[in-house]
Each structure stands twice: as structure tokens, then as C-alpha cells.
Design a protein around this motif. Structure first.
Motif, PDB file in Angstrom:
ATOM      1  N   ASP A 147       0.822  -1.203   0.000  1.00 26.64           N
ATOM      2  CA  ASP A 147       0.000   0.000   0.000  1.00 26.64           C
ATOM      3  C   ASP A 147       0.859   1.258   0.000  1.00 26.64           C
ATOM      4  OD1 ASP A 147      -2.147  -1.718   0.096  1.00 26.64           O
ATOM      5  OD2 ASP A 147      -2.519  -1.445   2.248  1.00 26.64           O
ATOM      6  N   ALA A 148       1.959   1.232   0.753  1.00 28.80           N
ATOM      7  CA  ALA A 148       2.844   2.399   0.800  1.00 28.80           C
ATOM      8  C   ALA A 148       3.502   2.651  -0.549  1.00 28.80           C
ATOM      9  CB  ALA A 148       3.901   2.205   1.884  1.00 28.80           C
ATOM     10  N   VAL A 149       3.902   1.580  -1.215  1.00 29.25           N
ATOM     11  CA  VAL A 149       4.514   1.722  -2.541  1.00 29.25           C
ATOM     12  C   VAL A 149       3.503   2.278  -3.532  1.00 29.25           C
ATOM     13  CG1 VAL A 149       5.419   0.405  -4.498  1.00 29.25           C
ATOM     14  CG2 VAL A 149       6.308  -0.005  -2.188  1.00 29.25           C
ATOM     15  N   ASN A 150       2.289   1.758  -3.510  1.00 34.17           N
ATOM     16  CA  ASN A 150       1.260   2.256  -4.424  1.00 34.17           C
ATOM     17  C   ASN A 150       0.949   3.730  -4.169  1.00 34.17           C
ATOM     18  OD1 ASN A 150       0.958  -0.176  -5.766  1.00 34.17           O
ATOM     19  ND2 ASN A 150      -0.715  -0.889  -4.455  1.00 34.17           N
ATOM     20  N   GLU A 151       1.006   4.138  -2.911  1.00 34.04           N
ATOM     21  CA  GLU A 151       0.757   5.541  -2.573  1.00 34.04           C
ATOM     22  C   GLU A 151       1.874   6.442  -3.085  1.00 34.04           C
ATOM     23  OE1 GLU A 151      -0.457   8.223   1.361  1.00 34.04           O
ATOM     24  OE2 GLU A 151       0.323   6.190   1.601  1.00 34.04           O
ATOM     25  N   LEU A 152       3.099   5.939  -3.069  1.00 36.09           N
ATOM     26  CA  LEU A 152       4.230   6.751  -3.506  1.00 36.09           C
ATOM     27  C   LEU A 152       4.353   6.840  -5.020  1.00 36.09           C
ATOM     28  CD1 LEU A 152       6.872   8.299  -2.893  1.00 36.09           C
ATOM     29  CD2 LEU A 152       8.044   6.079  -2.857  1.00 36.09           C
ATOM     30  N   LEU A 153       3.979   5.795  -5.739  1.00 35.31           N
ATOM     31  CA  LEU A 153       4.261   5.727  -7.173  1.00 35.31           C
ATOM     32  C   LEU A 153       3.763   6.932  -7.973  1.00 35.31           C
ATOM     33  CD1 LEU A 153       3.837   1.920  -7.958  1.00 35.31           C
ATOM     34  CD2 LEU A 153       5.954   3.255  -7.877  1.00 35.31           C
ATOM     35  N   PRO A 154       2.572   7.463  -7.729  1.00 34.78           N
ATOM     36  CA  PRO A 154       2.171   8.651  -8.504  1.00 34.78           C
ATOM     37  C   PRO A 154       3.086   9.852  -8.273  1.00 34.78           C
ATOM     38  CG  PRO A 154       0.266   7.642  -7.445  1.00 34.78           C
ATOM     39  CD  PRO A 154       1.474   6.993  -6.862  1.00 34.78           C
ATOM     40  N   TRP A 155       3.775   9.886  -7.151  1.00 36.11           N
ATOM     41  CA  TRP A 155       4.661  10.990  -6.814  1.00 36.11           C
ATOM     42  C   TRP A 155       6.105  10.723  -7.225  1.00 36.11           C
ATOM     43  CZ3 TRP A 155       2.621  15.426  -4.970  1.00 36.11           C
ATOM     44  CH2 TRP A 155       1.339  15.370  -4.424  1.00 36.11           C
TER      45      TRP A 155
END
Length: 439
Positions: free
Chosen positions: A50-58
Motif C-alpha cells: 500500500d505504501a509503494v502504491n501511494e508513492l508511485l504517482p509521486w
């Protein structure tokens, strides 16, 4: 309450991706995958995913980007150092250098040793900790008979070292037997001789808290893929003076303050000195997220693994001809790793049958610790062993399934026909199909 009656009392621990993964069997149908190979690579935590998915757009460059996304990633990347520092109980002055994994971290440290450093290392080490050191000042300590013998061997070797810097290479827990080493006592001996210490915590950190200051070590190395963060990041944490004085591990952008038209390059000090190139921001964020999650649930994780390990070892004692491997004796403290051999049964065939017929993933071989495993197998006639390694993805059903499967294999043999291909046992006419989207 007897351990065998405890089925629903496993403490709540962080959830992992793939917990309900089903795999095909050669005999037909599918079954929930029993991943009992955490010691090689642990599955990804849900929180990490979940943390990786949250970061990817940024996702963007770090450190020098003017864009807002770059500033976000820089803050994430640099903030991860503080998370790792807390995770290992580091001193305020300790550096956190991000690497690819434990092997990379130890090779980095090896390049940073001052000239004429004496290195002492036990033969029981994983190759990541055994092989990076070179030169005529590297001394093997052999294989100790018990923890106090390890202390005596280290004491004698350091007393016999020539003048100059000294480094003792220690392990937190054996990747072969899971046995916990007397790190604090070994570190005290090293300090008495003016030696520094580096702790390979790859197998200890996923299971038990690691505290640099309490253990008295100078450096700690670890891997994200062992810590439920399989995105290619690891860390070297500890004293920075040798590292600041060494040539950069990699020459490239980010490691420099200034590159003049002529003359000497002005290299950075601190972590940046050894982190040239675009860093693995996603992997570092994944590693920090995993460390935070493991810290938050440390007590539950320990309880979970102790319960399952006791259940497993009790069950294995009922398998005829099975011998558990141990350096320090059956009662010595250990994390969730058990290696074994079974009389008159090929370890590779056992592993293949467990996978193909029962949906169980284990490891067979020498586990990148060839000297240690050959020592433990001496006199058995075996050249390899089987290793079960437990973790957050392990359930009571997985433990009970492998015990039943091993009893069946010993009593009746495999239910499918196998052949050796390139030294590995594989099912003949294997009907299982790989997922089309991945191959």
C-alpha cells in the motif's frame, strides 16, 4: 494448554501479500500455498504494498529536483534514514547508507576498511558475510562447539592479531539452524581488544528486535527482501569515520560536491558519498515502511513465531529418521528456522515432492553457508539438507501440513515419479501450468 490444542491462538501479526495464493498440484486441483521459505525471501507486507502504491504517482528524482514531486520523494527518502535508525536502535551519530541488500552492504564496508585491517570471521557465516574480505590479514575462526567456545575463539584470535585496526564479523542468527548468537558478549570481547564489529542481522531482524547500542556493535547490515519489503533495498548502519575516509563505493552523480575541469574531485561525506546514481527511492520507502510495521508489532511477531516453531519442532520429532541440524544443541534459543536430513531420503527429492504434491515451498541445498552445512552434515552421508523457515505468512495449517507430508513421504515415498534435470529433482510429465500473464 498443550501446544497441539492451540489452533486459533496465533497472535495477530502484519498481513502479507499472497496469503491466499493457491498453487496447482501434480495430482490435480489447487491448494493454498504454504510458503515455508521465508529465510530466502519473505513475502511483501500488505502495508508495504500500500505504501509503494501511494508513492508511485509521486515518483520523481530526489535531492536536487525543483518540482514538488521531487521534493516529496526527497523527504520520503531522507526520512527513511530516521526510521531505519530507530529500527536498529542506532546512536545519534550513526550513518544510514542505503544499499541493495546485506551482501552489498558488507562489500561496501569491506572496501572502506583502513589499510592493514585484521578481519576475523567464523566459518559458520553466510557467504555474504564470509566472502567480501580479502588479504593475508583475514583470519578464519572455524566453527565453535557452543556459544562460550565462540567467545573463546574470538578472544584468542583478536589477542593474536597484529597491530592496526581490527574488525570482527558477527551474525545475529544462523540462516542454517536459526540459532541466535551471543552477539553482546562477542562485542564486549571485541571492544576489549580494540576491535570493531559488524553484525549481519539479515536473519535476526525479521524475527527479533536489533539494538546497536544495547548489543554494543559498530555496524549493522540488513536486507529489505528478508524484512517483507522485496523492492531491492538494504542498509549499512553504523559508525561513519571509516566510510568517510574511504574512496566512494561507486563513482558517479550524487557522490560529489564538485567536479573541476582539472584536479581532484571533491567527494561528499556522509551517506551520499557511497550512494552514487539515482537511488532506489521506492525500495527505500518499502524498507522503512516494513521496519515501522515490524517495530509496532514486535511482541506479536515473536509470539507468533515461537508458537509455530514449537509446534513444528514437536511434529518433526515424530518423523522417523529425521535429524534436525544444530550448532549449539537442541535447546538453544533460535528464530523460526529448522534444517534437517532424513535417513535414506534425498533432500532435493523431499523438497520437490513437498512442492509438487503438497503445495509447500521449502529450500534444499547448502543455503549459501557451505562450510557450516558441510560441518553439520559430516558423517551423515548427505551432501545437502532441507530448510524450513517460518515467518508472518506461516499458519498453523502450514505447519501441520508439512509434518503430515513428511510422515507420508518417509512411510510411503513420493506419490509421483521424479527425475533429475541439471541436478534438480522435477516431476516427470508435470501437468502444472505457469500463470500465462507472468511467463
Amino acid at each position: 494448554m498443550p501446544i497441539w490444542s492451540i489452533v486459533d491462538s496465533v497472535p495477530t501479526v502484519p498481513a502479507v501479500v499472497g496469503a491466499q495464493l493457491r498453487v496447482p498440484l501434480v495430482t490435480g486441483g489447487t491448494i493454498e500455498y504454504a510458503n515455508l521459505d521465508h529465510g530466502a525471501s519473505a513475502p511483501c507486507l500488505n502495508a508495504v504494498r500500500d505504501a509503494v502504491n501511494e508513492l508511485l504517482p509521486w515518483y520523481a528524482s530526489v535531492h536536487r529536483g525543483a518540482g514538488f514531486a521531487s521534493q516529496v520523494c526527497t523527504r520520503v527518502y531522507e526520512g527513511a534514514r530516521d526510521v531505519l535508525r530507530r529500527f536498529v536502535g542506532a546512536r545519534r551519530t550513526d550513518s544510514v547508507i542505503f544499499t541493495r541488500n546485506t551482501t552489498d552492504s558488507l562489500n561496501l564496508l569491506a572496501t572502506a576498511l583502513p589499510a592493514d585491517t585484521s578481519v576475523v570471521v567464523f566459518d559458520t557465516e553466510h557467504h555474504a558475510a564470509l566472502l567480501p574480505w580479502a588479504g593475508d590479514r583475514v583470519r578464519s575462526l572455524g566453527i565453535p562447539e557452543d556459544p562460550q567456545d565462540a567467545v573463546r575463539l574470538l578472544d584468542a584470535a583478536l589477542a593474536d592479531c597484529p597491530g592496526g585496526p581490527k574488525l570482527a564479523v558477527l551474525t545475529g542468527a544462523s540462516n542454517v539452524t536459526g540459532e541466535v548468537w551471543p552477539v553482546a558478549e562477542l562485542a564486549r570481547v571485541a571492544r576489549r581488544h580494540g576491535a570493531r564489529t559488524v553484525l549481519d542481522a539479515a536473519q535476526l531482524a525479521p524475527h527479533r528486535p536489533v539494538r546497536i547500542a544495547e548489543l554494543g556493535v559498530d555496524h549493522v547490515v540488513l536486507s529489505g527482501h528478508k524484512l517483507y519489503a522485496p523492492f531491492g533495498a538494504g542498509a549499512l548502519i553504523g559508525r561513519d569515520d571509516w566510510l568517510d575516509a574511504a574512496e566512494p563505493y561507486l563513482a558517479g552523480g550524487g557522490a560529489t560536491r564538485s567536479v573541476p575541469d582539472t584536479g581532484e574531485i571533491d567527494w561528499n561525506t556522509g551517506p551520499e558519498r557511497h550512494e552514487a546514481g539515482s537511488p532506489n527511492t521506492v525500495g527505500v520507502h518499502a524498507l522503512a515502511t516494513a521496519c515501522a510495521a515490524l517495530t509496532e508489532r514486535a511482541e506479536a511477531i515473536t509470539g507468533h513465531e515461537e508458537l509455530l516453531l514449537e509446534r513444528l519442532r514437536r511434529g518433526l520429532r515424530g518423523v522417523p529418521g529425521l535429524r534436525e541440524l544444530s550448532l549449539f544443541g537442541a535447546e538453544h534459543d533460535r528464530v523460526g528456522v529448522v534444517s534437517f536430513v532424513v535417513d535414506d531420503h534425498d533432500p532435493g527429492l523431499i523438497a520437490a515432492a513437498l512442492a509438487a504434491e503438497h503445495g509447500i515451498g521449502v529450500r534444499d541445498g547448502l543455503f549459501c553457508a557451505h562450510r557450516a552445512v558441510r560441518h553439520l552434515l559430516a558423517g551423515s552421508g548427505e551432501q545437502r539438507a532441507v530448510r524450513i523457515s517460518l515467518g508472518l505468512g506461516t499458519t498453523v495449517e502450514h505447519v501441520d501440513r508439512i509434518v503430515r507430508a513428511l510422515r507420508g513421504l518417509v512411510a510411503y515415498g513420493p506419490q509421483w515419479r521424479y527425475e533429475q534435470v541439471d541436478g534438480r529433482w522435477v516431476p516427470v510429465d508435470d501437468p502444472r501450468e505457469f500463470p500465462a500473464a507472468l511467463v
